[in-house]
Scaffold this motif. Sequence first.
Motif, PDB file in Angstrom:
ATOM      1  N   LYS A  71       0.835  -1.205   0.000  1.00  0.00           N
ATOM      2  CA  LYS A  71       0.000   0.000   0.000  1.00  0.00           C
ATOM      3  C   LYS A  71       0.864   1.248   0.000  1.00  0.00           C
ATOM      4  O   LYS A  71       1.970   1.251   0.552  1.00  0.00           O
ATOM      5  N   ILE A  72       0.342   2.313  -0.605  1.00  0.00           N
ATOM      6  CA  ILE A  72       0.974   3.626  -0.510  1.00  0.00           C
ATOM      7  C   ILE A  72       0.380   4.294   0.721  1.00  0.00           C
ATOM      8  O   ILE A  72      -0.813   4.594   0.766  1.00  0.00           O
ATOM      9  N   ALA A  73       1.197   4.507   1.720  1.00  0.00           N
ATOM     10  CA  ALA A  73       0.704   4.837   3.061  1.00  0.00           C
ATOM     11  C   ALA A  73      -0.208   6.064   3.087  1.00  0.00           C
ATOM     12  O   ALA A  73      -1.297   6.028   3.656  1.00  0.00           O
ATOM     13  N   HIS A  74       0.221   7.184   2.468  1.00  0.00           N
ATOM     14  CA  HIS A  74      -0.576   8.399   2.605  1.00  0.00           C
ATOM     15  C   HIS A  74      -1.907   8.293   1.873  1.00  0.00           C
ATOM     16  O   HIS A  74      -2.915   8.860   2.307  1.00  0.00           O
ATOM     17  N   ILE A  75      -1.950   7.516   0.784  1.00  0.00           N
ATOM     18  CA  ILE A  75      -3.218   7.304   0.077  1.00  0.00           C
ATOM     19  C   ILE A  75      -4.112   6.353   0.871  1.00  0.00           C
ATOM     20  O   ILE A  75      -5.326   6.565   0.989  1.00  0.00           O
ATOM     21  N   ASP A  76      -3.510   5.345   1.435  1.00  0.00           N
ATOM     22  CA  ASP A  76      -4.268   4.383   2.239  1.00  0.00           C
ATOM     23  C   ASP A  76      -4.936   5.064   3.431  1.00  0.00           C
ATOM     24  O   ASP A  76      -6.123   4.838   3.717  1.00  0.00           O
ATOM     25  N   ILE A  77      -4.187   5.931   4.119  1.00  0.00           N
ATOM     26  CA  ILE A  77      -4.757   6.630   5.276  1.00  0.00           C
ATOM     27  C   ILE A  77      -5.787   7.661   4.833  1.00  0.00           C
ATOM     28  O   ILE A  77      -6.825   7.842   5.483  1.00  0.00           O
ATOM     29  N   ALA A  78      -5.533   8.329   3.712  1.00  0.00           N
ATOM     30  CA  ALA A  78      -6.500   9.302   3.182  1.00  0.00           C
ATOM     31  C   ALA A  78      -7.837   8.629   2.900  1.00  0.00           C
ATOM     32  O   ALA A  78      -8.908   9.187   3.186  1.00  0.00           O
ATOM     33  N   ASP A  79      -7.787   7.418   2.356  1.00  0.00           N
ATOM     34  CA  ASP A  79      -9.019   6.677   2.063  1.00  0.00           C
ATOM     35  C   ASP A  79      -9.647   6.102   3.326  1.00  0.00           C
ATOM     36  O   ASP A  79     -10.873   5.963   3.410  1.00  0.00           O
ATOM     37  N   TRP A  80      -8.826   5.752   4.290  1.00  0.00           N
ATOM     38  CA  TRP A  80      -9.304   5.133   5.535  1.00  0.00           C
ATOM     39  C   TRP A  80     -10.111   6.103   6.387  1.00  0.00           C
ATOM     40  O   TRP A  80     -11.103   5.737   7.022  1.00  0.00           O
ATOM     41  N   ALA A  81      -9.726   7.362   6.387  1.00  0.00           N
ATOM     42  CA  ALA A  81     -10.299   8.329   7.326  1.00  0.00           C
ATOM     43  C   ALA A  81     -11.746   8.685   6.997  1.00  0.00           C
ATOM     44  O   ALA A  81     -12.089   8.964   5.851  1.00  0.00           O
ATOM     45  N   ASP A  82     -12.583   8.685   8.035  1.00  0.00           N
ATOM     46  CA  ASP A  82     -13.927   9.262   7.940  1.00  0.00           C
ATOM     47  C   ASP A  82     -13.888  10.750   8.253  1.00  0.00           C
ATOM     48  O   ASP A  82     -14.651  11.537   7.695  1.00  0.00           O
ATOM     49  N   ILE A  83     -13.010  11.107   9.180  1.00  0.00           N
ATOM     50  CA  ILE A  83     -12.880  12.477   9.662  1.00  0.00           C
ATOM     51  C   ILE A  83     -11.395  12.790   9.794  1.00  0.00           C
ATOM     52  O   ILE A  83     -10.615  11.940  10.229  1.00  0.00           O
ATOM     53  N   ALA A  84     -11.006  14.006   9.410  1.00  0.00           N
ATOM     54  CA  ALA A  84      -9.641  14.471   9.652  1.00  0.00           C
ATOM     55  C   ALA A  84      -9.710  15.723  10.522  1.00  0.00           C
ATOM     56  O   ALA A  84     -10.490  16.634  10.245  1.00  0.00           O
ATOM     57  N   ILE A  85      -8.917  15.739  11.577  1.00  0.00           N
ATOM     58  CA  ILE A  85      -8.843  16.891  12.468  1.00  0.00           C
ATOM     59  C   ILE A  85      -7.400  17.386  12.466  1.00  0.00           C
ATOM     60  O   ILE A  85      -6.478  16.607  12.719  1.00  0.00           O
ATOM     61  N   ILE A  86      -7.210  18.665  12.175  1.00  0.00           N
ATOM     62  CA  ILE A  86      -5.875  19.244  12.202  1.00  0.00           C
ATOM     63  C   ILE A  86      -5.784  20.102  13.458  1.00  0.00           C
ATOM     64  O   ILE A  86      -6.413  21.164  13.555  1.00  0.00           O
ATOM     65  N   ALA A  87      -5.031  19.621  14.446  1.00  0.00           N
ATOM     66  CA  ALA A  87      -4.948  20.306  15.734  1.00  0.00           C
ATOM     67  C   ALA A  87      -3.604  20.010  16.391  1.00  0.00           C
ATOM     68  O   ALA A  87      -3.335  18.839  16.684  1.00  0.00           O
ATOM     69  N   PRO A  88      -2.771  20.988  16.638  1.00  0.00           N
ATOM     70  CA  PRO A  88      -2.991  22.374  16.245  1.00  0.00           C
ATOM     71  C   PRO A  88      -2.720  22.576  14.755  1.00  0.00           C
ATOM     72  O   PRO A  88      -1.886  21.885  14.170  1.00  0.00           O
ATOM     73  N   ALA A  89      -3.435  23.542  14.175  1.00  0.00           N
ATOM     74  CA  ALA A  89      -3.207  23.917  12.777  1.00  0.00           C
ATOM     75  C   ALA A  89      -2.438  25.235  12.773  1.00  0.00           C
ATOM     76  O   ALA A  89      -2.971  26.271  13.176  1.00  0.00           O
ATOM     77  N   THR A  90      -1.202  25.183  12.355  1.00  0.00           N
ATOM     78  CA  THR A  90      -0.373  26.387  12.300  1.00  0.00           C
ATOM     79  C   THR A  90      -0.687  27.193  11.047  1.00  0.00           C
ATOM     80  O   THR A  90      -1.345  26.704  10.115  1.00  0.00           O
ATOM     81  N   ALA A  91      -0.194  28.428  10.998  1.00  0.00           N
ATOM     82  CA  ALA A  91      -0.340  29.249   9.798  1.00  0.00           C
ATOM     83  C   ALA A  91       0.294  28.545   8.604  1.00  0.00           C
ATOM     84  O   ALA A  91      -0.196  28.648   7.466  1.00  0.00           O
ATOM     85  N   ASN A  92       1.357  27.788   8.857  1.00  0.00           N
ATOM     86  CA  ASN A  92       2.066  27.097   7.785  1.00  0.00           C
ATOM     87  C   ASN A  92       1.209  26.018   7.133  1.00  0.00           C
ATOM     88  O   ASN A  92       1.074  25.978   5.902  1.00  0.00           O
ATOM     89  N   ILE A  93       0.612  25.139   7.938  1.00  0.00           N
ATOM     90  CA  ILE A  93      -0.190  24.059   7.348  1.00  0.00           C
ATOM     91  C   ILE A  93      -1.455  24.620   6.705  1.00  0.00           C
ATOM     92  O   ILE A  93      -1.912  24.125   5.676  1.00  0.00           O
ATOM     93  N   ILE A  94      -2.026  25.677   7.281  1.00  0.00           N
ATOM     94  CA  ILE A  94      -3.199  26.310   6.673  1.00  0.00           C
ATOM     95  C   ILE A  94      -2.830  26.884   5.306  1.00  0.00           C
ATOM     96  O   ILE A  94      -3.569  26.743   4.330  1.00  0.00           O
ATOM     97  N   GLY A  95      -1.651  27.518   5.237  1.00  0.00           N
ATOM     98  CA  GLY A  95      -1.193  28.058   3.955  1.00  0.00           C
ATOM     99  C   GLY A  95      -0.957  26.968   2.927  1.00  0.00           C
ATOM    100  O   GLY A  95      -1.286  27.125   1.745  1.00  0.00           O
TER     101      GLY A  95
END
Length: 402
Positions: A71-95
């Motif tokens: 499996k390609i890990a980041h694609i597998d996890i992207a498909d696996w997730a029902d919900i994604a929470i970004i916490a803390p979300a810095t100005a960098n990741i938001i950008g």
Amino acid sequence: MVHNKNILLGVSGGIAVYKACALTSKLTQQGANVKVMMTESATRFVSPLTFQALSRNPVYTDTFDEKNPAKIAHIDIADWADIAIIAPATANIIGKMANGVSDDMLSTTLLATQASVYIAPAMNVHMYAHPAVIKNMKLLDKWGYHFIEPGAGYLACGYVGKGRLEEPESIIDAVVEHQGRDTLFTGKKVLVSAGPTQEKVDPVRFFTNKSSGKMGFAIAEAAANMGAEVTLVAGVVNLETSNKNINRIDVTTAAEMFEIMHQHFQANDIVIKAAAVADYRPKQIYGDKMKKQPNDWQIEMERTKDILQSLGDVKQDQFLVGFAAETSNALQNGISKLHKKYLDAIVINNVSVDGAGFGGDTNIVTYVNKLEQPEEISLTSKHEVANQLMAFIARDIKGEVK
């Protein structure tokens, strides 16, 4: 709402990372399946081992660390997730999210996921107020990302103000509340009108108004996101629709909007007339452009058909909602319109108030149902106003207000 849900917790680098540890623990205790993905900066504050112990799952930090060759890990996890929470979300990741940058595992995964994404910002008060950060957040909000506003208080940098990561319990409450909205209108059909009409004078001139259609479009989007099958009757606007649950019909004149609204009225459960329809139109339409004359030009106007009144007159089981754009005596005039046009609810806004009215991305409104119980929605984005209005409508349809 989080029990048995697959939740991707994205942790970016900031002192508030320690709160993400508590968030991981609380989500796990509530029965969620949590996988944590950290940026390199985040690992400088808290070890991945801490999150591994709290989530009981491997922690992901490196795009090229492929733990399973099948499996390609980041694609597998992207498909696996029902919900994604970004916490803390810095100005960098938001950008990065706002500009499609994918230079680490977290940003790459967020580009690939179809899950509902919740962003909980945490940063210095001046960073949070910076025009670039505000622009990025507005764009993400427009795209359908959900923000969990930071709290105000003493910050690690020594400043006092808005920018502190919301508490883990509040983050979970916000996610649960929003997830509950997703099925509010499953099986319901919703008819929405939006935007201005244009009433032709001659081949180059017309009468119209300042409506942008943003409020009506936000309502259509909110209803579709909550499970409804939506028909959107749009006046002349510069807005796009991409939700597969929205059937858009474009019209130009008040007469065209009247016709389409009546064609679809009986087939819908909820009808929300947010459009700013012309009350008058030129009595005579000229086939050729009218040339400039030395004297004044008087145009005789005639009344257009009152769409909202005509729908109220034939209403059966539909829940009918109107809008009242006022400049004075807003509440009194709105309640009068509520009863005169046989509505189930009305949304009143004073378009002379800063932050409300036509053209902008924010609004301030008062929702009033037949019990005449005003409910204020203070200054916020039109998307959030739409979400709150749809929640009020769902409650009133269920008869939960006595």
